[in-house]
Design a protein around this motif. Structure first.
Motif, mmCIF file in Angstrom:
data_model
loop_
_atom_site.group_PDB
_atom_site.id
_atom_site.type_symbol
_atom_site.label_atom_id
_atom_site.label_comp_id
_atom_site.label_asym_id
_atom_site.label_seq_id
_atom_site.Cartn_x
_atom_site.Cartn_y
_atom_site.Cartn_z
ATOM 1 N N ASN A 31 56.855 20.212 -45.863
ATOM 2 C CA ASN A 31 57.793 19.116 -46.166
ATOM 3 C C ASN A 31 58.701 18.722 -45.015
ATOM 4 O OD1 ASN A 31 56.841 19.192 -48.841
ATOM 5 N ND2 ASN A 31 58.294 20.805 -49.359
ATOM 6 N N GLY A 32 58.592 19.413 -43.863
ATOM 7 C CA GLY A 32 59.523 19.173 -42.757
ATOM 8 C C GLY A 32 59.397 17.788 -42.150
ATOM 9 N N ILE A 33 60.540 17.261 -41.667
ATOM 10 C CA ILE A 33 60.573 15.965 -40.981
ATOM 11 C C ILE A 33 61.328 16.151 -39.664
ATOM 12 C CG2 ILE A 33 61.440 13.592 -41.019
ATOM 13 C CD1 ILE A 33 61.160 13.592 -44.000
ATOM 14 N N ILE A 34 60.720 15.713 -38.560
ATOM 15 C CA ILE A 34 61.386 15.747 -37.254
ATOM 16 C C ILE A 34 61.566 14.311 -36.772
ATOM 17 C CG2 ILE A 34 61.209 16.456 -34.839
ATOM 18 C CD1 ILE A 34 59.715 18.938 -35.726
ATOM 19 N N PHE A 35 62.816 13.934 -36.521
ATOM 20 C CA PHE A 35 63.157 12.588 -36.051
ATOM 21 C C PHE A 35 63.378 12.665 -34.545
ATOM 22 C CE2 PHE A 35 66.168 9.180 -35.089
ATOM 23 C CZ PHE A 35 65.577 8.101 -35.710
ATOM 24 N N ARG A 81 53.838 12.404 -49.386
ATOM 25 C CA ARG A 81 53.993 13.853 -49.377
ATOM 26 C C ARG A 81 53.802 14.410 -50.787
ATOM 27 N NH1 ARG A 81 56.854 16.403 -45.422
ATOM 28 N NH2 ARG A 81 56.176 15.702 -43.387
ATOM 29 N N TYR A 82 54.423 13.743 -51.747
ATOM 30 C CA TYR A 82 54.325 14.176 -53.146
ATOM 31 C C TYR A 82 52.891 13.998 -53.658
ATOM 32 C CZ TYR A 82 54.924 14.117 -58.218
ATOM 33 O OH TYR A 82 54.796 14.361 -59.562
ATOM 34 N N TYR A 88 61.162 13.911 -53.864
ATOM 35 C CA TYR A 88 59.758 13.551 -53.728
ATOM 36 C C TYR A 88 59.199 12.966 -55.017
ATOM 37 C CZ TYR A 88 59.597 15.926 -49.243
ATOM 38 O OH TYR A 88 59.813 16.289 -47.949
ATOM 39 N N ASN A 89 59.854 13.209 -56.142
ATOM 40 C CA ASN A 89 59.385 12.663 -57.412
ATOM 41 C C ASN A 89 59.824 11.221 -57.618
ATOM 42 O OD1 ASN A 89 58.032 14.974 -58.147
ATOM 43 N ND2 ASN A 89 59.836 15.880 -59.096
ATOM 44 N N MET A 90 60.653 10.708 -56.712
ATOM 45 C CA MET A 90 61.092 9.322 -56.812
ATOM 46 C C MET A 90 59.975 8.401 -56.322
ATOM 47 S SD MET A 90 64.910 9.815 -55.245
ATOM 48 C CE MET A 90 65.434 8.121 -55.421
ATOM 49 N N THR A 91 59.867 7.230 -56.943
ATOM 50 C CA THR A 91 58.870 6.246 -56.501
ATOM 51 C C THR A 91 59.372 5.594 -55.210
ATOM 52 O OG1 THR A 91 59.892 4.407 -57.684
ATOM 53 C CG2 THR A 91 58.290 5.764 -58.907
ATOM 54 N N PRO A 92 58.472 4.969 -54.442
ATOM 55 C CA PRO A 92 58.925 4.290 -53.213
ATOM 56 C C PRO A 92 60.038 3.279 -53.467
ATOM 57 C CG PRO A 92 56.537 4.481 -53.206
ATOM 58 C CD PRO A 92 57.000 4.974 -54.546
ATOM 59 N N ARG A 93 59.949 2.541 -54.572
ATOM 60 C CA ARG A 93 61.003 1.555 -54.873
ATOM 61 C C ARG A 93 62.347 2.249 -55.101
ATOM 62 N NH1 ARG A 93 59.161 -3.525 -55.654
ATOM 63 N NH2 ARG A 93 56.939 -3.763 -56.145
ATOM 64 N N GLU A 94 62.316 3.391 -55.775
ATOM 65 C CA GLU A 94 63.563 4.131 -56.036
ATOM 66 C C GLU A 94 64.157 4.679 -54.738
ATOM 67 O OE1 GLU A 94 62.704 5.790 -60.581
ATOM 68 O OE2 GLU A 94 62.057 6.973 -58.847
ATOM 69 N N ILE A 95 63.288 5.117 -53.820
ATOM 70 C CA ILE A 95 63.762 5.620 -52.519
ATOM 71 C C ILE A 95 64.444 4.487 -51.746
ATOM 72 C CG2 ILE A 95 63.042 6.568 -50.282
ATOM 73 C CD1 ILE A 95 60.726 7.969 -51.822
ATOM 74 N N VAL A 96 63.811 3.297 -51.751
ATOM 75 C CA VAL A 96 64.394 2.145 -51.050
ATOM 76 C C VAL A 96 65.734 1.765 -51.678
ATOM 77 C CG1 VAL A 96 64.103 -0.327 -50.570
ATOM 78 C CG2 VAL A 96 62.197 1.243 -50.200
ATOM 79 N N LEU A 97 65.818 1.808 -53.008
ATOM 80 C CA LEU A 97 67.087 1.492 -53.681
ATOM 81 C C LEU A 97 68.191 2.459 -53.268
ATOM 82 C CD1 LEU A 97 65.930 0.566 -57.313
ATOM 83 C CD2 LEU A 97 66.996 -0.951 -55.628
#
Length: 475
Positions: free
Chosen positions: A280-284, A38-39, A6-15
Motif C-alpha cells: 500500500n506504500g506511496i512515494i511522492f 489498489r483496492y 481504499y474502500n471509497m469510490t474514486p468519486r468519493e476520494i475526489v470529493l
C-alpha cells in the motif's frame, strides 16, 4: 490490512480532495483511480495479483498550483504509509544518487509508525484500566505487607545496586494499622474521584519508563544500525525506569501509552508494517524535473542528474531494499512524480524512467476566479484561518466583504503575472501584508469590529500597484 480510505469510490476520494484543493480535476481523478485500483487489486485472484503493477503518475505544472498539496492531503486522508522526497537532494555534492534507497527506508519507518499506532489504539481500553490502578496506588496505596522474602536478582548488576538499597532501607517502617475494609473504602472513593476528573490537577509520583537515548550508528546503504542503548536493554528486559512527579492528567496519558506499548507484540507489528509498505506504500518524488537533462552532449551536472535517474530507476521498476526491519520489495509501491518542467520536458528524462510513469497529468495555472475560490471555499481557506487567528483576541470580530476577497484575488493574480509566478503561495504573501498592522495593533487599540472592504485592500497595496504600473514605462 483493512483501510477505510481504499474502500471509497474514486468519486468519493475526489470529493474529499475537493474540500481542500480547488480545480486540478485531472490530477485528482488520476490519483483517485490509482488508489481505487489498489483496492481492486486486493480482490483479484492471487495468481493474477502479483502481475498487476501500480500505474505510476507524473504531475506537471508550475509551482503553487497544488501538486504537493494533493500529495499532502492524501497523506492526511489515508492510513497507508506515505513519504515525500525531493529528487534534487540526490544531486547535491556528496550524494550523486548514492543513497536513493533511503526513500524506501523512510517509507518503512512511516509504515511502522502507522501500524504501531493502530495496535496501540486497540489496547488503550485495557491500558487505561492498568494506568488507573497505578495512579490509584500512588494516591491511595494499599496495605503494606509485613516482612519480605529474599529479593530476586534480575540482572548482573542488581547485586551491586542491592547492597546500596539495603543500606538505605535499614530504618524500620511504621506499621499500617488500617483494616482491609478501610483501605478498600478509601480506594473506592479515590477511584470515583479519578473517574469524575476531580483529581486531574493533583501532583503524584509515578514510575515511568526512561526514554532510551538514540545512540545509533547507521551503516548507510543497508540501513542497518547498532543502537548502543539496546545492549543494556537486553541485559535488563524490563527497561530502565525513573520516578517522576506529574499531574494526574499527564500521568494518565503517559502510563496509558506505556502500558499499551507493553501489551503489543512488536514482531507482529513489524511484519504487518513491512507488508503494508510493500502493498500500500506511496512515494511522492517532488522536483523530478530537476534531475532531467537535455538530449544533447552531457557533461558535469547533466551527468550527475542522469546518474541519479539511473539510481532511482531500479527502485521504481521494482527491487529489494534492505532496511533494519528486513528486506522490502518495491514492485507494488505507487510512485507519484511531480515537477514544474519549465526548462526541462518529461522527454528529457531517460526513456526507461519515462516508461515507468505511464499516467501523465498537466495541472493548469490558477486564474483570478480560482484565487477567489481558494480564499473562501476549502475547509482550511486562508480567510477562515486569519479570522480564527485574530478572533482569539477577546471580543474581536473580523469580516471580509465579497469585494475585498475579489480585490485580494486580483492583486495576487497581477503580482504573479508581473513578477514570478508562485501560484497560490502568493495569497499567503498578500494576506500577511494586508493584515500586518491589524495583527500588530490588537488588542492594544481596543478595536472589536474589524471590517475589510475593497478600499481597505486597495489602500494597503496602492504603493505596490503604482510601482508596478510605473515600471512598464521604464526601459
Amino acid at each position: 490490512m483493512e483501510n477505510k480510505f481504499y474502500n471509497m469510490t474514486p468519486r468519493e476520494i475526489v470529493l474529499e480532495l475537493d474540500k481542500y484543493i480547488i480545480g486540478q480535476e485531472g490530477a485528482k481523478k488520476s490519483v483517485a483511480v490509482a488508489l481505487r485500483n489498489r483496492y481492486r487489486r486486493s480482490l483479484v485472484d492471487e495468481t493474477m495479483r502479483d502481475e498487476i503493477t501500480p500505474k505510476n503518475i507524473l504531475m506537471m505544472g508550475p509551482t503553487g498550483v497544488g501538486k504537493t498539496e494533493i500529495a499532502r492531503r492524501l497523506a492526511k486522508l489515508m492510513d497507508a504509509p506515505f513519504v515525500k522526497v525531493e529528487a534534487s537532494k540526490f544531486t547535491e555534492v556528496g550524494y550523486v544518487g548514492r543513497d536513493v534507497d533511503s526513500m524506501v527506508r523512510d517509507l518503512v519507518e512511516a509504515s511502522i509508525r502507522i501500524t504501531k499506532q493502530k495496535r496501540l489504539e486497540e489496547k488503550y481500553g485495557v491500558a487505561e484500566d492498568i494506568a488507573e490502578e497505578k495512579i490509584l496506588d500512588a494516591i491511595a496505596p494499599g496495605r503494606k505487607k509485613q516482612g519480605g522474602g529474599a529479593q530476586t536478582l534480575k540482572g548482573p548488576f542488581d547485586f551491586i545496586m542491592g547492597n546500596q538499597q539495603n543500606t538505605q532501607q535499614q530504618q524500620p517502617e511504621e506499621p499500617d494499622n488500617r483494616t482491609d475494609s478501610e483501605v478498600e473504602l478509601t480506594r473506592e472513593q479515590v477511584r470515583k474521584q479519578l473517574k469524575e476528573g476531580l483529581l486531574d490537577e493533583q501532583y503524584i509520583e509515578v514510575e515511568v519508563a526512561e526514554q532510551p537515548k538514540n545512540n545509533q550508528l547507521d551503516v548507510g546503504e543497508g540501513g542497518m544500525g547498532i543502537a548502543i542503548g539496546n545492549i543494556f536493554d537486553a541485559i535488563n528486559p524490563g527497561g530502565r525506569k525513573k520516578k517522576k512527579k506529574l499531574r494526574v492528567r499527564e500521568a494518565r496519558k503517559i502510563l496509558r501509552e506505556q502500558e499499551a506499548a507493553n501489551l503489543i507484540d512488536m514482531d507482529q507489528v513489524t511484519a504487518e508494517a513491512l507488508e503494508n509498505a510493500e502493498q500500500n506504500g506511496i512515494i511522492f518524488i517532488d522536483e523530478i524535473d530537476k534531475i532531467a537533462s537535455g538530449s544533447g552532449f552531457r557533461s558535469g551536472a547533466d551527468v550527475s542528474r542522469e546518474g541519479v535517474q539511473r539510481d532511482i530507476l531500479p527502485i521504481v521498476e521494482g527491487s529489494v531494499v534492505n532496511t533494519k526491519y528486513g528486506p522490502v520489495k518495491t514492485d507494488h509501491v505507487l510512485f507519484i512524480g511531480a515537477g514544474a518542467f519549465h526548462t526541462a520536458k518529461p522527454t528529457d528524462l531517460i526513456p526507461e524512467l519515462q516508461g515507468r510513469f505511464p499516467i501523465r497529468v498537466e495541472l493548469e495555472n490558477l486564474t483570478e476566479d480560482a484565487f477567489v475560490s481558494i480564499l473562501t471555499i476549502p475547509e482550511n481557506a486562508l480567510i477562515k484561518q486569519h479570522k480564527a487567528l485574530l478572533e482569539t483576541e477577546e471580543g474581536v470580530s473580523l469580516n471580509f466583504s465579497e469585494e475585498a476577497v475579489r480585490e485580494i484575488a486580483r492583486i495576487s493574480f497581477l503580482a504573479n503575472e508581473q513578477a514570478e509566478n508562485i501560484g497560490a503561495r502568493r495569497l499567503h504573501t498578500v494576506m500577511e501584508k494586508l493584515l500586518e498592522d491589524v495583527a500588530f495593533d490588537l488588542p492594544d487599540n481596543g478595536e472589536k469590529e474589524i471590517s475589510v472592504d475593497a478600499n481597505f485592500v486597495k489602500n494597503k497595496f496602492i504603493d505596490v500597484i503604482q510601482a508596478d504600473d510605473m515600471s512598464r514605462y521604464i526601459l
